[in-house]
Write an enzyme that holds these catalytic residues in place. Structure first.
Site, PDB file in Angstrom:
ATOM      1  N   ARG A  93       0.853  -1.186   0.000  1.00 11.39           N
ATOM      2  CA  ARG A  93       0.000   0.000   0.000  1.00 11.39           C
ATOM      3  C   ARG A  93       0.893   1.242   0.000  1.00 11.39           C
ATOM      4  NH1 ARG A  93      -3.260   0.333   4.822  1.00 11.39           N
ATOM      5  NH2 ARG A  93      -4.322   2.002   3.693  1.00 11.39           N
ATOM      6  N   SER A  94       0.434   2.311  -0.602  1.00 15.43           N
ATOM      7  CA  SER A  94       1.244   3.528  -0.672  1.00 15.43           C
ATOM      8  C   SER A  94       1.540   4.081   0.728  1.00 15.43           C
ATOM      9  CB  SER A  94       0.567   4.585  -1.539  1.00 15.43           C
ATOM     10  OG  SER A  94      -0.675   4.978  -0.991  1.00 15.43           O
ATOM     11  N   SER A  95       0.602   3.951   1.647  1.00 17.99           N
ATOM     12  CA  SER A  95       0.838   4.431   3.019  1.00 17.99           C
ATOM     13  C   SER A  95       1.969   3.671   3.694  1.00 17.99           C
ATOM     14  CB  SER A  95      -0.435   4.291   3.862  1.00 17.99           C
ATOM     15  OG  SER A  95      -1.451   5.126   3.366  1.00 17.99           O
ATOM     16  N   ARG A  98       5.324   4.808   2.017  1.00 19.81           N
ATOM     17  CA  ARG A  98       5.719   6.150   2.472  1.00 19.81           C
ATOM     18  C   ARG A  98       6.367   6.136   3.842  1.00 19.81           C
ATOM     19  NH1 ARG A  98       0.480   9.397  -0.015  1.00 19.81           N
ATOM     20  NH2 ARG A  98       0.852   8.558  -2.098  1.00 19.81           N
ATOM     21  N   ASP A 111       0.758 -16.633  -9.747  1.00 21.46           N
ATOM     22  CA  ASP A 111       0.422 -17.515 -10.857  1.00 21.46           C
ATOM     23  C   ASP A 111      -1.054 -17.841 -10.842  1.00 21.46           C
ATOM     24  OD1 ASP A 111       2.914 -18.187 -12.278  1.00 21.46           O
ATOM     25  OD2 ASP A 111       3.545 -18.954 -10.333  1.00 21.46           O
ATOM     26  N   THR A 119       3.393 -15.083   1.095  1.00 18.78           N
ATOM     27  CA  THR A 119       4.574 -14.801   1.903  1.00 18.78           C
ATOM     28  C   THR A 119       5.092 -13.431   1.492  1.00 18.78           C
ATOM     29  OG1 THR A 119       5.154 -17.118   2.239  1.00 18.78           O
ATOM     30  CG2 THR A 119       6.945 -15.519   2.407  1.00 18.78           C
ATOM     31  N   GLU A 121       8.068 -10.552   1.671  1.00 20.92           N
ATOM     32  CA  GLU A 121       9.509 -10.359   1.856  1.00 20.92           C
ATOM     33  C   GLU A 121       9.697  -8.922   2.310  1.00 20.92           C
ATOM     34  OE1 GLU A 121       9.557 -10.890  -2.083  1.00 20.92           O
ATOM     35  OE2 GLU A 121       9.748 -13.049  -2.110  1.00 20.92           O
ATOM     36  N   GLN A 138      -1.882  -4.897  -1.123  1.00 13.44           N
ATOM     37  CA  GLN A 138      -3.118  -5.033  -1.891  1.00 13.44           C
ATOM     38  C   GLN A 138      -2.919  -6.033  -3.014  1.00 13.44           C
ATOM     39  OE1 GLN A 138      -4.083  -1.081  -3.282  1.00 13.44           O
ATOM     40  NE2 GLN A 138      -1.929  -0.598  -3.494  1.00 13.44           N
TER      41      GLN A 138
END
Length: 172
Positions: A93-95, A98, A111, A119, A121, A138
């Protein structure tokens, strides 16, 4: 083409499964997935692609857990997803971005036919306190054109939690 949020909602229970599903997490063209309270870290400072690298499990307390830069944390989503006839993609998410947090190094591409928990990372550019159940990333879906085969890899399909790298299996 990317599915709209309304189309994602329409397909729940058909070619898209998200469990648990909460309509409050639906966006205009994606669905927010939450961070589970489990984390995994590699024990060795040097990892070897040919070997099964040892891991340790951590639990994120409700009071939060501090992530440290320069360390890779493996996490997972609360939600299990399954997708047929569509290509699932995962982005932070952009939040979250940031705050200098990355939720995947290279594995944001799913896939067709994947079934399981994602999972994550996770790494950060500066110390960051995280909490369980936060909407961290998302999922969005692309149409798939042409005939295709369904994802059947024994490595990560139908998983029950965080999956460390199984690249070492490719060397056998």
């Amino acid at each position: 083409m990317i599915l709209s949020g309304l189309e994602i909602a329409e397909r729940i229970g058909n070619d898209i499964e998200i469990d648990p599903y909460n309509s409050d997490q639906l966006n205009p063209n994606s669905y927010n997935l939450r961070l589970h309270d489990e984390l995994m870290i590699y024990e060795d400072s040097i990892l070897d692609m040919r070997k099964e690298n040892k891991v340790s499990k951590l639990t994120i307390p409700e009071s939060g857990y501090e992530l440290i830069p320069g360390k890779l944390y493996l996490g997972r989503t609360v939600e299990r997803t399954r997708t047929d006839n569509l290509v699932p993609m995962l982005e932070g998410r952009s939040s979250i971005g940031r705050l200098g947090m990355f939720v995947h190094v290279t594995a944001g591409f799913g896939d067709v036919g994947f079934n399981g928990f994602w999972t994550l990372e996770i790494f950060v550019v500066q110390p960051l306190i995280i909490y369980p159940n936060v909407e961290i990333c998302q999922i969005y879906y692309h149409h798939l054109d042409g005939e295709h085969t369904v994802y059947k890899s024994g490595k990560y399909q139908n998983n029950n939690g965080i999956q460390p790298s199984k690249l070492h299996e490719d060397f056998k």
